[in-house]
Design a protein around this motif. Structure first.
Motif, short mmCIF file in Angstrom:
data_model
loop_
_atom_site.label_atom_id
_atom_site.label_comp_id
_atom_site.label_asym_id
_atom_site.label_seq_id
_atom_site.Cartn_x
_atom_site.Cartn_y
_atom_site.Cartn_z
N THR A 69 87.22 94.20 -39.19
CA THR A 69 86.42 95.43 -39.31
C THR A 69 86.22 96.06 -37.94
O THR A 69 86.31 97.29 -37.78
N LEU A 70 85.96 95.25 -36.92
CA LEU A 70 85.79 95.75 -35.56
C LEU A 70 87.05 96.45 -35.07
O LEU A 70 86.98 97.55 -34.49
N ILE A 71 88.21 95.85 -35.30
CA ILE A 71 89.47 96.44 -34.85
C ILE A 71 89.69 97.78 -35.54
O ILE A 71 90.04 98.79 -34.90
N LYS A 72 89.48 97.83 -36.85
CA LYS A 72 89.68 99.07 -37.60
C LYS A 72 88.71 100.16 -37.16
O LYS A 72 89.07 101.33 -37.02
N LYS A 73 87.44 99.78 -36.92
CA LYS A 73 86.46 100.77 -36.50
C LYS A 73 86.74 101.26 -35.08
O LYS A 73 86.49 102.42 -34.74
N SER A 74 87.27 100.39 -34.23
CA SER A 74 87.64 100.79 -32.88
C SER A 74 88.76 101.82 -32.93
O SER A 74 88.77 102.80 -32.18
N TYR A 75 89.72 101.60 -33.80
CA TYR A 75 90.83 102.53 -34.01
C TYR A 75 90.29 103.88 -34.48
O TYR A 75 90.68 104.93 -33.98
N GLU A 76 89.34 103.82 -35.41
CA GLU A 76 88.70 105.05 -35.92
C GLU A 76 87.91 105.74 -34.83
O GLU A 76 87.91 106.97 -34.73
N LEU A 77 87.22 104.95 -34.01
CA LEU A 77 86.40 105.51 -32.92
C LEU A 77 87.23 106.36 -31.97
O LEU A 77 86.78 107.38 -31.45
N LEU A 78 88.47 105.95 -31.75
CA LEU A 78 89.36 106.65 -30.84
C LEU A 78 90.01 107.87 -31.49
O LEU A 78 90.78 108.59 -30.86
N GLY A 79 89.69 108.11 -32.76
CA GLY A 79 90.25 109.26 -33.46
C GLY A 79 91.73 109.10 -33.76
O GLY A 79 92.49 110.07 -33.69
N LEU A 80 92.14 107.89 -34.11
CA LEU A 80 93.55 107.59 -34.33
C LEU A 80 93.89 107.45 -35.80
O LEU A 80 93.05 107.05 -36.61
N ILE A 81 95.12 107.77 -36.15
CA ILE A 81 95.66 107.50 -37.47
C ILE A 81 97.04 106.88 -37.31
O ILE A 81 97.58 106.83 -36.20
N THR A 82 97.61 106.43 -38.45
CA THR A 82 98.89 105.74 -38.43
C THR A 82 99.88 106.44 -39.36
O THR A 82 99.54 106.82 -40.48
N PHE A 83 101.11 106.62 -38.87
CA PHE A 83 102.20 106.97 -39.78
C PHE A 83 103.27 105.89 -39.66
O PHE A 83 103.24 105.06 -38.74
N PHE A 84 104.21 105.88 -40.60
CA PHE A 84 105.17 104.79 -40.67
C PHE A 84 106.61 105.30 -40.67
O PHE A 84 106.90 106.40 -41.17
N THR A 85 107.49 104.47 -40.12
CA THR A 85 108.92 104.59 -40.35
C THR A 85 109.35 103.28 -40.97
O THR A 85 108.83 102.21 -40.61
N THR A 86 110.27 103.34 -41.92
CA THR A 86 110.65 102.10 -42.59
C THR A 86 112.12 102.14 -42.98
O THR A 86 112.66 103.20 -43.33
N GLY A 87 112.79 101.00 -42.87
CA GLY A 87 114.20 100.87 -43.22
C GLY A 87 114.61 99.42 -43.12
O GLY A 87 113.77 98.54 -42.88
N GLU A 88 115.88 99.15 -43.30
CA GLU A 88 116.36 97.77 -43.27
C GLU A 88 116.16 97.11 -41.91
O GLU A 88 115.85 95.93 -41.82
N ASP A 89 116.34 97.87 -40.84
CA ASP A 89 116.20 97.29 -39.51
C ASP A 89 114.74 97.01 -39.15
O ASP A 89 114.44 95.95 -38.58
N GLU A 90 113.85 97.94 -39.51
CA GLU A 90 112.48 97.81 -39.02
C GLU A 90 111.51 98.66 -39.84
O GLU A 90 111.83 99.76 -40.25
N THR A 91 110.33 98.10 -40.06
CA THR A 91 109.18 98.88 -40.53
C THR A 91 108.18 98.89 -39.40
O THR A 91 107.83 97.84 -38.87
N ARG A 92 107.72 100.09 -39.05
CA ARG A 92 106.83 100.18 -37.89
C ARG A 92 105.69 101.16 -38.13
O ARG A 92 105.89 102.23 -38.74
N ALA A 93 104.51 100.78 -37.67
CA ALA A 93 103.34 101.66 -37.69
C ALA A 93 103.23 102.34 -36.34
O ALA A 93 103.26 101.67 -35.30
N TRP A 94 103.10 103.67 -36.36
CA TRP A 94 103.01 104.46 -35.13
C TRP A 94 101.61 105.05 -35.01
O TRP A 94 101.05 105.55 -35.99
#
Length: 332
Positions: free
Chosen positions: A239-264
């Protein structure tokens, strides 16, 4: 995107215990390119089950989560703004971070002494906040004096800066943090100048209440963003990690495929080209369009083919504002 949270607090409130608990959550180095940078800086993965599910869907060889950087800053004492204790070093370390996780102790344990002799989370918070405000007053007073000559000459930008500095000075003298100053979104000059000032009490703040299942705890009540943790038993860390991410005004988008799935990691309200720059500058400079689907829709349908059949994959242009959870393929 490298943004960091400074773990701040009085001595013996559990900052290093918390930091150690957080950095234990790093995945093995062979699977993930970051962990502890040095004894006081750690990069921690942001818990997000979407990474795992997208990786399974794409049968990815590798998966990389979003991350957040935590900095373990030495304990502050009253008078730090005047050089007491580690003083200037403490304040300079906070200045280098983007937000503050302010650890206050609520557990009562006679074997772990409190710096003031009594466990009082509210008093602890006030000590830290006051030192940040006092340090900011010094910064504002210096800038006011150096800016005054240009303001008197009628330089428009200097006049605007002087008005903002005097407003900040009044706010700080009243014992209020700089983050309580409300600026208009369209006031680009003031927003830019506030970033330049880099005031300590202007940084986004998250109160981290250090509790203990093994001890009695003092009552705690804080306004704003708060999270309770027990670092010894590792309770509340996700919960602390997620709230810290929120505190910084950040969001996540993803790329996904056979080689790699990654959160940006990107800032909220980022357009598609700006989001693409998180991957490579070419994705911004040479952006043509993007194929976008929400991760929820992709996971629910089970494949891109089925998602396309249902009209869930969209073509978006340069003005598209990326949403948290988008899965994006950039076309350049």
């Amino acid at each position: 995107m490298k943004l960091s949270i400074g773990i701040v607090g009085l001595p013996n409130v559990g900052k290093s215990t918390l930091f150690n608990a957080l950095t234990k959550k790093c995945v093995p180095a062979e699977n993930y390119p970051f962990c502890t940078i040095d004894p006081s800086v750690g990069v921690v993965p942001v818990p997000d089950g979407r990474v795992d599910r997208l990786s399974e869907l794409s049968k990815s060889k590798k998966k990389i989560p979003a991350v957040i950087e935590f900095v373990d800053i030495a304990g502050l004492v009253a008078g730090a703004s005047k050089g007491e204790g580690l003083g200037n070093a403490f304040l300079s370390h906070i200045r280098e971070t983007d937000a503050i996780a302010h650890v206050v102790r609520s557990f009562i344990d006679k074997d772990i002494t409190h710096v003031s002799g009594t466990v009082s989370p509210q008093n602890d918070a006030e000590v830290i906040e006051l030192e940040l405000i006092l340090a900011d007053m010094q910064t504002v007073e210096k800038r006011t004096a150096s800016n005054e000559r240009d303001a008197k000459r009628g330089n428009k930008e200097a006049v605007a800066r002087q008005e903002l500095l005097l407003e900040l000075k009044k706010l700080l003298e009243d014992g209020k943090p700089a983050r309580s100053l409300v600026l208009g979104k369209d006031d680009e000059t003031s927003v830019r100048f506030m970033k330049e000032l880099n005031l300590l009490s202007a940084k986004p703040l998250l109160y981290v209440i250090n509790t203990s299942e093994a001890c009695d705890n003092a009552e705690v009540s804080f306004p704003g963003m708060t999270v309770k943790i027990d670092p010894v038993f590792e309770a509340g860390l996700d919960t602390l990690i997620k709230k810290s991410y929120e505190l910084l005004g950040l969001i996540t988008f993803f790329t996904t495929g056979e080689d790699e799935t990654r959160a940006w990691t990107i800032k909220k309200e980022s357009t598609a080209p700006l989001a693409g720059s998180a991957i490579h500058t070419d994705f911004k400079d040479k952006f043509i369009r993007a194929q976008v689907i929400s991760s929820d829709d992709l996971l629910r349908t089970g494949s891109y083919a089925k998602a396309r059949e249902q009209g869930l994959v969209r073509t978006e242009g340069k003005e598209y504002v990326v949403q948290d959870g988008d899965v994006i393929e950039f076309l350049i």
